[in-house]
Write a protein that holds these residues in place. Structure first.
Motif, PDB file in Angstrom:
ATOM      1  N   GLY A   1      51.922  38.647  38.946  1.00 47.11           N
ATOM      2  CA  GLY A   1      52.429  37.625  39.849  1.00 47.11           C
ATOM      3  C   GLY A   1      51.964  36.240  39.453  1.00 47.11           C
ATOM      4  N   ALA A   2      52.599  35.238  40.043  1.00 50.57           N
ATOM      5  CA  ALA A   2      52.229  33.855  39.753  1.00 50.57           C
ATOM      6  C   ALA A   2      50.798  33.590  40.188  1.00 50.57           C
ATOM      7  CB  ALA A   2      53.184  32.902  40.473  1.00 50.57           C
ATOM      8  N   ARG A   3      49.989  33.097  39.243  1.00 54.17           N
ATOM      9  CA  ARG A   3      48.575  32.790  39.506  1.00 54.17           C
ATOM     10  C   ARG A   3      47.851  33.995  40.086  1.00 54.17           C
ATOM     11  NH1 ARG A   3      47.988  26.803  42.027  1.00 54.17           N
ATOM     12  NH2 ARG A   3      47.404  25.897  40.039  1.00 54.17           N
ATOM     13  N   ARG A   4      48.241  35.177  39.625  1.00 51.30           N
ATOM     14  CA  ARG A   4      47.584  36.431  40.003  1.00 51.30           C
ATOM     15  C   ARG A   4      47.763  36.772  41.486  1.00 51.30           C
ATOM     16  NH1 ARG A   4      42.957  39.147  40.959  1.00 51.30           N
ATOM     17  NH2 ARG A   4      42.347  40.758  39.442  1.00 51.30           N
ATOM     18  N   ALA A   5      48.817  36.237  42.085  1.00 52.49           N
ATOM     19  CA  ALA A   5      48.996  36.401  43.529  1.00 52.49           C
ATOM     20  C   ALA A   5      49.251  37.855  43.910  1.00 52.49           C
ATOM     21  CB  ALA A   5      50.151  35.521  44.006  1.00 52.49           C
ATOM     22  N   THR A   6      50.084  38.580  43.129  1.00 50.69           N
ATOM     23  CA  THR A   6      50.426  39.960  43.472  1.00 50.69           C
ATOM     24  C   THR A   6      49.205  40.869  43.354  1.00 50.69           C
ATOM     25  OG1 THR A   6      52.676  39.576  42.657  1.00 50.69           O
ATOM     26  CG2 THR A   6      51.995  41.862  42.984  1.00 50.69           C
ATOM     27  N   LEU A   7      48.486  40.763  42.241  1.00 48.13           N
ATOM     28  CA  LEU A   7      47.279  41.583  42.079  1.00 48.13           C
ATOM     29  C   LEU A   7      46.254  41.274  43.166  1.00 48.13           C
ATOM     30  CD1 LEU A   7      46.240  41.926  38.307  1.00 48.13           C
ATOM     31  CD2 LEU A   7      47.090  43.662  39.866  1.00 48.13           C
ATOM     32  N   GLY A   8      46.107  39.993  43.483  1.00 44.82           N
ATOM     33  CA  GLY A   8      45.150  39.603  44.519  1.00 44.82           C
ATOM     34  C   GLY A   8      45.506  40.188  45.871  1.00 44.82           C
ATOM     35  N   LYS A   9      46.787  40.230  46.189  1.00 45.08           N
ATOM     36  CA  LYS A   9      47.235  40.782  47.468  1.00 45.08           C
ATOM     37  C   LYS A   9      46.944  42.279  47.543  1.00 45.08           C
ATOM     38  CE  LYS A   9      51.320  40.972  50.447  1.00 45.08           C
ATOM     39  NZ  LYS A   9      52.778  40.656  50.548  1.00 45.08           N
ATOM     40  N   ILE A  10      47.174  42.996  46.426  1.00 43.88           N
ATOM     41  CA  ILE A  10      46.909  44.434  46.398  1.00 43.88           C
ATOM     42  C   ILE A  10      45.403  44.691  46.495  1.00 43.88           C
ATOM     43  CG2 ILE A  10      47.106  46.537  45.002  1.00 43.88           C
ATOM     44  CD1 ILE A  10      49.675  45.361  43.827  1.00 43.88           C
ATOM     45  N   GLU A  11      44.613  43.876  45.811  1.00 46.57           N
ATOM     46  CA  GLU A  11      43.157  44.022  45.889  1.00 46.57           C
ATOM     47  C   GLU A  11      42.666  43.866  47.327  1.00 46.57           C
ATOM     48  OE1 GLU A  11      41.463  42.390  41.588  1.00 46.57           O
ATOM     49  OE2 GLU A  11      42.056  40.948  43.121  1.00 46.57           O
ATOM     50  N   GLU A  12      43.192  42.872  48.018  1.00 46.34           N
ATOM     51  CA  GLU A  12      42.751  42.629  49.390  1.00 46.34           C
ATOM     52  C   GLU A  12      43.204  43.751  50.319  1.00 46.34           C
ATOM     53  OE1 GLU A  12      41.913  38.983  52.327  1.00 46.34           O
ATOM     54  OE2 GLU A  12      43.281  38.657  50.659  1.00 46.34           O
ATOM     55  N   GLU A  13      44.414  44.266  50.101  1.00 44.95           N
ATOM     56  CA  GLU A  13      44.938  45.332  50.962  1.00 44.95           C
ATOM     57  C   GLU A  13      44.126  46.617  50.817  1.00 44.95           C
ATOM     58  OE1 GLU A  13      49.029  47.982  51.629  1.00 44.95           O
ATOM     59  OE2 GLU A  13      49.019  46.300  50.210  1.00 44.95           O
ATOM     60  N   TRP A  14      43.754  46.958  49.576  1.00 43.77           N
ATOM     61  CA  TRP A  14      43.114  48.253  49.328  1.00 43.77           C
ATOM     62  C   TRP A  14      41.624  48.154  49.032  1.00 43.77           C
ATOM     63  CZ3 TRP A  14      45.300  52.459  50.892  1.00 43.77           C
ATOM     64  CH2 TRP A  14      46.679  52.505  51.028  1.00 43.77           C
ATOM     65  N   GLY A  15      41.048  46.971  49.058  1.00 44.84           N
ATOM     66  CA  GLY A  15      39.610  46.835  48.842  1.00 44.84           C
ATOM     67  C   GLY A  15      39.177  47.251  47.453  1.00 44.84           C
ATOM     68  N   THR A  16      39.872  46.737  46.438  1.00 44.93           N
ATOM     69  CA  THR A  16      39.580  47.103  45.056  1.00 44.93           C
ATOM     70  C   THR A  16      39.367  45.853  44.202  1.00 44.93           C
ATOM     71  OG1 THR A  16      41.956  47.158  44.541  1.00 44.93           O
ATOM     72  CG2 THR A  16      40.907  49.247  45.160  1.00 44.93           C
ATOM     73  N   LEU A  17      38.861  46.086  42.999  1.00 46.78           N
ATOM     74  CA  LEU A  17      38.735  45.045  41.987  1.00 46.78           C
ATOM     75  C   LEU A  17      39.558  45.492  40.786  1.00 46.78           C
ATOM     76  CD1 LEU A  17      37.319  42.488  40.764  1.00 46.78           C
ATOM     77  CD2 LEU A  17      35.539  44.053  39.935  1.00 46.78           C
ATOM     78  N   MET A  18      40.494  44.641  40.313  1.00 42.80           N
ATOM     79  CA  MET A  18      41.394  45.038  39.232  1.00 42.80           C
ATOM     80  C   MET A  18      41.455  43.950  38.166  1.00 42.80           C
ATOM     81  SD  MET A  18      44.567  46.933  41.191  1.00 42.80           S
ATOM     82  CE  MET A  18      45.199  45.490  42.025  1.00 42.80           C
ATOM     83  N   PHE A  19      41.501  44.383  36.908  1.00 47.41           N
ATOM     84  CA  PHE A  19      41.754  43.451  35.811  1.00 47.41           C
ATOM     85  C   PHE A  19      42.262  44.246  34.610  1.00 47.41           C
ATOM     86  CE2 PHE A  19      37.194  44.460  35.861  1.00 47.41           C
ATOM     87  CZ  PHE A  19      37.008  44.984  34.582  1.00 47.41           C
ATOM     88  N   PHE A  20      42.991  43.552  33.726  1.00 48.01           N
ATOM     89  CA  PHE A  20      43.541  44.195  32.533  1.00 48.01           C
ATOM     90  C   PHE A  20      42.482  44.218  31.434  1.00 48.01           C
ATOM     91  CE2 PHE A  20      47.535  43.148  34.621  1.00 48.01           C
ATOM     92  CZ  PHE A  20      48.276  44.282  34.364  1.00 48.01           C
TER      93      PHE A  20
END
Length: 583
Positions: free
Chosen positions: A278-297
């Motif tokens: 997502g733009a400026r990591r918006a999609t990944l950030g939203k999923i992280e907040e929803e599920w309480g996770t930390l994600m990176f490629f």
């Protein structure tokens, strides 16, 4: 309710007589104070306002805590609260500078209330018997009641607020330090000013995802990071924070990730990386907040330290590895969310060979349930509302990847979710009847009068959907039972079902009240018509007829005589003119 009955049978009930003023104070706005005391103490509390009697049910420890908290709340109404120095294990005390007390309390106590809500604690300023008063006149003592984790989280939140108002009060002599206790302790790390903003994130989002994924309490007091929890939780939080800062310098690769119990790796096609991020990591950030996770490629071009390859590089297959860190449930939810996004971009990537499958495992596992297009649209709902409703009610992870429903959780959770989904799809073709409704432990039955059922469901089910959304339940009308119909409320949580039952009863009462008001208005209108109509006719009819009739008759007669005289005069004049001409 069952617990209350069992407690009553075992004599585990304490009753307190209180005054009307105390009853109102204990109840609080919309019953929130009573609910807070029950939540913090672990006891069940019932307040009978008509008799001003408080019933407390639970274990000896729960009832003792609840009574103590009730006494403290009642004492707040008349003055300062005084607490005995008995070293209870449910109390933490923190000294707050006098000039920061108002800031910590907030307007109308809003800040303290928000901290209590977030951490499940009870907090107020108090005097302590048998304790030194610290720096007399310079500080006030804030009492924090609740479980250990909640008390520590609330304490750090208050320390952060004080540090904002008075920089250096708690962090002036801070340094890197770790509690040697493995069971529970705190580790502190002092950050550089440029690191703090990155570790905090927009509106504290990065701090929250570090805390949720590591299950550790993470709070920043000035430039000092406080990590509180078990040794394993603190270690995870420290590692995640280190990877976060490492990303500022370049890609990060986690050695031996296969051996970790907190990591899930997902291959994401390179064509979908931008869409998933997502733009400026918006999609990944939203999923992280929803599920309480930390994600990176983790780049596939990085050195593969886990292989014996002589080339020292990984073969590039057109995919990137997305590392997901956190608890098992959060990782699975985030993974399915990413899979759903990839499936939207590249249909069939994950679901090409998926068939219907039901796992027999009692623990955490996944089931799959393929659907056709019409079923998928109905089961998804507007903006995914129906899917979320089924997931919340069953307590299960439910995500649609393409046209396949992935159902993840324990055996009971998955069984509930599959059953709810089947009932939902049956509703497209008619009413649903539940054969085993009396033997189920996840249902509450509410009798709704037949003439109120349309009002409760609302236009195209809007009112009932609103009840479901507010309570996190799955509701539908079984129907066909006579003058009343059965509204079935399904959810794994009895508390959520109670909320839905209250909302539905409120809608029924509102409908019946409107009908009573309408009937009263109609009866008043009829009475007024009868009263005014007959009396006015009798009173006005004869008088008006007599008064108007004679006057009208006289006026018409006078006009008739005047017209006759005028015509006679014109005839005479004409006769005279003709006679003169003849002569």
């Amino acid at each position: 309710r069952q617990r209350a009955v069992m407690a009553a049978r075992n004599g585990e009930v304490d009753k307190l007589k209180i005054s009307n003023d105390d009853a109102a104070f204990i109840l609080g706005k919309n019953g929130k104070t009573k609910e807070k005391i029950a939540r913090v103490s672990g006891a069940d509390i019932d307040l009978y306002e008509h008799s001003c009697e408080l019933e407390i049910r639970g274990t000896d420890a729960e009832r003792h805590r609840a009574k103590r908290y009730v006494e403290c709340v009642m004492a707040q109404r008349v003055g300062p609260v005084t607490i005995d120095d008995d070293d209870d294990d449910d109390l933490t005390c923190i000294e707050v500078p006098t000039e920061a007390v108002g800031f910590v309390t907030g307007a109308q106590g809003n800040f303290l209330r928000s901290v209590e809500e977030e951490w499940g604690t009870l907090m107020f300023f108090a005097d302590f018997r048998g304790r030194d008063h610290g720096r007399q006149g310079e500080t006030e003592k804030l009492a924090i009641f609740g479980p250990r984790r909640g008390r520590r989280g609330a304490e750090l939140k208050v320390m952060c607020a004080v540090e904002t108002k008075m920089p250096g009060f708690f962090s002036k002599h801070a340094k890197d330090w770790e509690d040697p206790n493995d069971d529970w302790g705190t580790k502190t790390l002092v950050l550089e000013p440029n690191e703090l903003s990155y570790a905090l994130g927009k509106k504290g989002m990065t701090r929250r995802k570090l805390a949720a994924s590591s299950q550790c309490i993470v709070e920043y007091v000035g430039f000092t990071v406080h990590l509180s929890g078990t040794y394993k939780e603190r270690k995870k939080a420290e590692q995640y924070l280190g990877w976060l800062f490492a990303q500022l310098k370049g890609p990060v690769y986690v050695d031996h990730w296969q051996e970790r119990d907190d990591c899930t790796m997902l291959e994401v096609p390179k064509e979908c990386i931008g869409y998933v991020t997502g733009a400026r990591r918006a999609t990944l950030g939203k999923i992280e907040e929803e599920w309480g996770t930390l994600m990176f490629f983790m780049s596939t071009n990085m050195r593969d330290r886990d292989s014996d390859s002589q080339r020292g590089r990984k073969d590039f297959d057109g995919s990137e590895q997305l590392a997901i860190f956190g608890g098992a449930r959060g990782r699975r939810g985030a993974e399915l969310k990413i899979m759903s996004a990839v499936e939207t971009k590249m249909p069939g990537k994950f679901t090409r060979d998926i068939r219907k499958f039901t796992s027999d495992e009692d623990g955490f596992a996944s089931d799959t349930y393929p659907m056709d297009e019409s079923e998928l649209a109905y089961a998804l709902g507007k903006d995914g509302a129906t899917r979320r409703k089924l997931a919340n009610a069953s307590g299960c992870i439910m995500e649609y990847v393409g046209q396949v429903a992935f159902i993840c959780g324990t055996y009971d959770e998955r069984q509930r979710a599959r059953t709810y989904l089947k009932w939902l799809l049956k509703q497209r073709h008619g009413s649903v009847f539940v054969d085993d409704v009396k033997s189920r432990d996840d249902v509450t039955i509410v009798r709704v009068p037949s003439d109120c059922i349309g009002y409760v469901t609302g236009n195209r089910g809007s009112s009932l959907r609103n009840v479901e959304e507010q309570s996190g339940t799955f509701c539908f009308v079984e129907g066909g039972r006579g003058e009343t119909e059965q509204m079935l409320i399904f959810c794994h949580s009895a508390r959520s079902r109670d909320v839905a039952e209250r909302l539905i009863n409120d809608l029924v009462d509102e409908k019946l009240r409107d009908e009573r008001d309408y009937d009263r208005r109609d009866s008043r209108r009829d009475d007024d018509y009868d009263r005014r109509g007959n009396d006015d006719y009798d009173r006005r009819g004869d008088d008006d007829y007599d008064r108007r009739g004679d006057d009208d008759y006289d006026r018409r007669d006078r006009r008739r005589d005047d017209d006759y005289d005028r015509r006679d005069r014109r005839k005479d004049d004409d006769y005279d003119r003709r006679d003169r001409r003849r002569d």
